[in-house]
Enzyme design. Structure first.
Site, PDB file in Angstrom:
ATOM      1  N   LEU B  73       0.806  -1.227   0.000  1.00  0.00           N
ATOM      2  CA  LEU B  73       0.000   0.000   0.000  1.00  0.00           C
ATOM      3  C   LEU B  73       0.837   1.276   0.000  1.00  0.00           C
ATOM      4  O   LEU B  73       0.574   2.216   0.753  1.00  0.00           O
ATOM      5  CB  LEU B  73      -0.997  -0.012   1.176  1.00  0.00           C
ATOM      6  CG  LEU B  73      -2.127  -1.030   1.026  1.00  0.00           C
ATOM      7  CD1 LEU B  73      -2.914  -1.167   2.335  1.00  0.00           C
ATOM      8  CD2 LEU B  73      -3.079  -0.655  -0.103  1.00  0.00           C
ATOM      9  N   CYS B 130      -6.309  -5.982   3.182  1.00  0.00           N
ATOM     10  CA  CYS B 130      -5.009  -6.058   2.513  1.00  0.00           C
ATOM     11  C   CYS B 130      -4.085  -7.001   3.281  1.00  0.00           C
ATOM     12  O   CYS B 130      -3.864  -6.826   4.478  1.00  0.00           O
ATOM     13  CB  CYS B 130      -4.347  -4.691   2.401  1.00  0.00           C
ATOM     14  SG  CYS B 130      -2.745  -4.815   1.564  1.00  0.00           S
TER      15      CYS B 130
END
Lengths: 256, 303
Positions: B73, B130
């Site tokens: 990310l 995630c």
């Protein structure tokens, strides 16, 4: 940047497992600058899934030339293609080596790192004083040598690790002397990571302005996947695809 | 000609094709390839409050018809994304969905609040799934109770529709989807990437610094389709399906098992204009099969 269907007009196998492709891709060819690269879909199937990045050896609209070594599955599939086959090509991608009028430029190429530097020499030799230091493991690793000799370079210095051509040794063995005698203002380099790391230790930014083109595994080639990150000396990451592939040599954290 | 509009209940999209978070940058990167207005919606790459460098390389590993990633990310932070969204709005009217991330529940709520206040943002997607942030791939979407608590907290802070993005790495994804629904989620999207492992035999270690990575691409489609089917049967809120879509037929497969819309992801990497082709294929396929609109087949899998 555009996705163009290129048509292979010539596929040549060279020494050392190298291949050269001549591809009609008029729109990419018209826009390509030395240092740019393309992402090629080597097969229409879903395996392998991703495109592969390739430097542009030469662009003379409507053609581009690619030059690569068979290293894995993707390049093996590519090497099976020939005249009349078509390929999806995304490009031109990345930044480029700027033309530096009047500056003395030393091009330093190791093995397949010759690709963007050949493009540069071909585009700008004759308009500025260019020198080239080119090395590889042996004669077979330097299959473009005859074409390089035909370029109007001010000086060409060849090294091979096995001594089969040029001087025996790593090209960095010759670097100090060449810098001293030819007094380049700028170095542009491309080659194996270990070679670039050595250059970063040897070349002093106060003496020469140094730029290197990096190779990386890439997912997309245009900045969206963040898969090709490389670490800088400041500790941050840069994307090789759209922030590079050309970076100031000193900016990258090289392995020691 | 078939009607491609996709009804999410709280809104109707032009068509069911949404570009997935992390595979579409911030939209701008695709402007050279096509007019984003043709899409149902776009989801921005996941965003935290502050800039994040992402994980050390290597970040990618290709597998047969798949891609393992450990990007971590990487992103510019919420302030910069607000600027990007405002700039993008001048170039397209496509609905923008912000993918909201957080290191903890407080950050999730704070980031959601920031983007809920932007007129240019249509809805939010809560990225509780995630696998590349925490060591071992842990994420809130592995736990129904945590999901309930977090979704409720975020919902209190926002006025926009909230999609909760689920993980296939939960022991019971249906329970997590139901927890999100109970806590007030307006929709769920699934699946995020499957946790996977690739090893370097020579070095006797994982390819990735974080050991595990997330698998996406056509390889995961049957696994993802099964999970979407199971969740669709157990929740009343709309489900956005994703995992390995590369064609119009793939999209219709997801609609058939009950998805209201889909997201396309990895295909954007190797075929930047894939969405244009896929939307065309949905149209052609529906005309061929004489399907007038998506509701005609949505959830109609005979099983």
């Amino acid at each position: 940047m555009l996705d163009e269907r290129g048509l292979i007009e010539e596929a040549r196998s060279l020494d050392g497992g190298y291949y050269q492709l001549k591809i009609a891709a008029p729109r990419i060819a018209a826009a390509a600058k030395p240092g740019n690269f393309v992402m090629v879909r080597v097969s229409p199937s879903l395996d392998p899934l991703l495109r592969r990045p390739f430097g542009i050896l030469e662009s003379r609209p409507p053609h581009i030339w690619l030059y690569y070594q068979v290293l894995g599955r993707g390049t093996r599939l590519l090497s099976a293609l020939g005249h009349g086959d078509s390929l999806d090509i995304l490009g031109p991608l990345g930044n480029s080596f700027a033309e530096m009028p009047g500056k003395r430029v030393l091009l330093i190429a190791g093995g397949r790192g010759i690709v963007p530097l050949f493009h540069y020499a071909q585009a700008y030799a004759g308009r500025q004083p260019l020198f080239m230091l080119y090395g590889g493991r042996g004669r077979a690793d330097l299959p473009l040598l005859d074409r390089i000799k035909a370029l109007p370079l001010r000086g060409l210095f060849i090294f091979s690790e096995d001594g089969s051509i040029g001087q025996k040794g790593l090209l960095t063995d010759g670097l100090e002397k060449i810098v001293r005698t030819e007094r380049p203002d700028i170095t542009l380099s491309c080659g194996p990571e270990a070679m670039l790391a050595r250059l970063a230790r040897m070349l002093k930014p106060e003496k020469t302005e140094n730029h290197a083109s990096l190779e990386a595994l890439m997912g997309c080639g245009f900045g969206v996947c963040h898969g090709c990150a490389v670490q800088t000396v400041a500790g941050s990451y840069r994307k090789v695809c759209d922030e590079g592939p050309v970076f100031p040599l000193e900016e990258i954290r090289w392995p020691t | 000609m078939a009607d491609l509009s996709a009804n999410l209940g709280f809104c109707t999209l032009k068509n069911p094709v949404i570009t997935a978070s992390g595979t579409f940058g911030y939209g701008e990167e695709f402007l050279p390839f096509y007019d984003l207005d043709i899409l149902g919606a776009i989801v921005m790459k996941g965003i935290f409050k502050e800039p994040r460098p992402g994980n050390p390389p290597p970040r990618l590993h290709e597998t047969p018809a798949g891609l393992l990633n450990s990007i971590g990310l990487a992103g510019p932070g919420s302030g910069k994304l607000q600027e990007i969204i405002r700039r993008l709005r001048a170039k397209t009217t496509v609905p923008v969905i912000v993918n909201v991330c957080g290191e903890d529940d407080g950050e999730f709520a704070e980031v959601a609040g920031i983007f809920s206040a932007m007129d240019e943002v249509a809805m939010l997607e809560l990225n509780i799934s995630c696998p590349n942030v925490k060591k071992g791939g842990a994420c809130p979407a592995q736990d129904a109770k945590h999901t309930f608590r977090l979704v409720r907290r975020v919902k209190e802070r926002i006025r926009k529709p909230l999609i909760v993005k689920l993980s296939p790495n939960a022991a019971d994804i249906v329970a997590v989807a139901q927890a999100a629904e109970e806590a007030g989620a307006d929709a769920v999207s699934l699946v995020n990437t499957f946790l996977g492992l690739a090893v370097d035999l020579d070095k006797r270690q994982s390819v990735f610094a974080n050991t595990l990575a997330g698998l996406s691409g056509p390889a995961i489609k049957p696994l993802a389709l099964k999970l979407v089917w199971e969740v669709c049967r157990q929740v009343r809120i709309p489900v956005i399906g994703m995992g390995g879509i590369t064609s119009g037929r793939d999209v219709l497969d997801y609609i058939l098992v009950g998805a209201a819309a889909v997201q396309i992801g990895t295909v954007n990497f190797y075929e930047p204009a894939a969405a244009v082709r896929i939307i065309g294929e949905i149209q052609a396929e529906m005309d061929k099969l004489k399907i007038k609109d998506l509701s005609e087949i949505r959830g109609q899998l005979q099983a």
